[in-house]
Write an enzyme that holds these catalytic residues in place. Structure first.
Site, short mmCIF file in Angstrom:
data_model
loop_
_atom_site.label_atom_id
_atom_site.label_comp_id
_atom_site.label_asym_id
_atom_site.label_seq_id
_atom_site.Cartn_x
_atom_site.Cartn_y
_atom_site.Cartn_z
N LYS A 163 48.27 37.05 48.88
CA LYS A 163 47.21 36.16 48.40
C LYS A 163 47.11 36.19 46.88
O LYS A 163 46.88 37.25 46.28
CB LYS A 163 45.86 36.57 48.99
CG LYS A 163 44.69 35.75 48.46
CD LYS A 163 43.36 36.23 49.00
CE LYS A 163 42.20 35.45 48.39
NZ LYS A 163 40.89 35.87 48.94
N SER A 216 36.24 34.91 53.42
CA SER A 216 37.43 34.32 52.81
C SER A 216 38.72 34.53 53.58
O SER A 216 39.72 33.91 53.26
CB SER A 216 37.61 34.87 51.38
OG SER A 216 36.61 34.37 50.53
N SER A 270 38.58 31.81 50.46
CA SER A 270 39.51 31.60 49.36
C SER A 270 40.95 31.96 49.69
O SER A 270 41.85 31.72 48.88
CB SER A 270 39.06 32.41 48.14
OG SER A 270 39.05 33.81 48.45
#
Length: 364
Positions: A52, A133, A109
């Site tokens: 990520k 997220s 996210s």
């Protein structure tokens, strides 16, 4: 596990598909192929994975996966500047799309991580979860997502809200992640039926009727299959004010008491019931313009405040083709038990290959 031919095919698929998906910030074909000979002699034997965001390669989880023989192939998209809702990603080719509905966001996210897994580009990707997220994009992209118990794994988040997590094609793939990053991890096969409680709204959220119906339908299927036995429920106070206070570092007595009261309720709940079931989000994936006044985090961020591990398992679809997630929450530190429960739930809902056919639907 991957040999050089398989790894080259993974990299070729990313190059081909990502121009439309826009899930990656960067891809590392030369580095990935260079890592493979040494990785192939280790337990993961060259398993490709994504990380990520631009700093993901330096995360604790990524380093542990590499040490076990995983091969990072690229970094995935996260929200760009000026996106306070954190529910979309900006990749190297533009704004990340939802593989099921390109006109909708993949969530965030950990946007690119979820989209890349849902499109079948990688079997797993790292994530982090400070308000949902990992779980929100997992739910909206129709994949498995796990937020670990807060503090169980290292996190750079000073507020203590964010915890490491993983996006994976299935709970079994996520177990590969936990086995590598969590010292002493042992697989848990739970006895059935699982004692659980279901709440469509945690007592305060305005869950869309169709989203609630999809999740309730999945829970009914689990009951009918003898996987869960439901009793009771759970109502919490809306944690929004406490979450914002904790995130901003300015916690005053009203917010502190709100958080403490929810902790009391959760402690009492998990003292008698090992598993909580809820929708992951009160809403379906929204358009790229944003969710408006809705808090997509309404059903997830209570467990960032409390620290409980939580997972998202694909539950089904709304009538317009949007994936919906079922959230599973367990007591603090019971990550292995939570993953064991998720494996059983996933198999009951999607079959022994779960959820391969469901996850790979976007690519036809």
């Amino acid at each position: 596990m991957a040999d050089s031919g398989e790894l080259r095919e993974v990299l070729a698929s990313i190059d081909r598909e990502d121009r439309g998906l826009r899930a990656f910030l960067d891809v590392w074909p030369e580095d990935a192929l260079a890592r493979l000979p040494a990785a192939s002699r280790l337990p993961l034997a060259g398993l490709p994975f994504a990380v990520k965001g631009p700093t993901g390669l330096r995360s604790y989880a990524a380093r542990r996966l590499i040490a076990a023989g995983g091969v990072p192939v690229g970094s995935t998209s996260v929200p760009g500047p000026g996106t306070p809702w954190q529910t979309w990603g900006l990749g190297r080719h533009g704004r990340t799309v939802n593989p099921w509905r390109p006109d909708r966001t993949p969530g965030g996210s950990s946007a690119g991580s979820a989209a890349a897994v849902a499109a079948g580009l990688v079997p797993l990707a790292t994530g982090s979860d400070g308000a949902g997220s990992v779980r929100i994009p997992a739910a909206w992209c129709g994949v498995f997502g796990l937020k670990t118990t807060n503090g169980l794994l290292p996190s750079p988040d000073r507020s203590g809200l964010a915890s490491a997590g993983v996006l994976a094609a299935s709970a079994a793939e996520a177990e590969t992640y936990l086995r590598c990053v969590l010292d002493g991890y042992a697989c848990v096969s739970p006895a059935l039926p699982l004692s659980a409680a279901y709440s469509p709204d945690l007592g305060f959220a305005e869950t869309e009727p169709e989203v609630a119906a999809v999740v309730r339908g999945a829970v009914r299927r689990l009951e009918a299959a003898g996987v869960v036995r439901l009793s009771g429920g759970l109502d919490l106070l809306d944690p929004a004010a406490a979450w914002f206070a904790a995130r901003g570092g300015d916690v005053r007595p009203p917010e502190a008491e709100l958080r403490a009261e929810n902790d009391r309720r959760l402690d009492a709940f998990f003292a008698r019931t090992p598993l909580l079931l809820t929708p992951v989000t009160p809403n379906r994936p929204h358009g790229h313009e944003g969710p408006g006044d809705a808090f997509s985090t309404a059903l997830t961020w209570a467990f960032n405040l409390s620290g409980h591990p939580a997972a998202s398992v694909p539950a089904g679809f709304t009538g317009d083709g949007c994936p919906v997630g079922l959230q599973l929450v367990a007591a603090r530190g019971r990550d292995a038990e939570l993953l064991g429960a998720a494996r059983v739930v996933e198999r009951a809902l999607w079959g022994p290959g779960a959820p391969f056919a469901q996850v790979h639907g976007p690519r036809g």
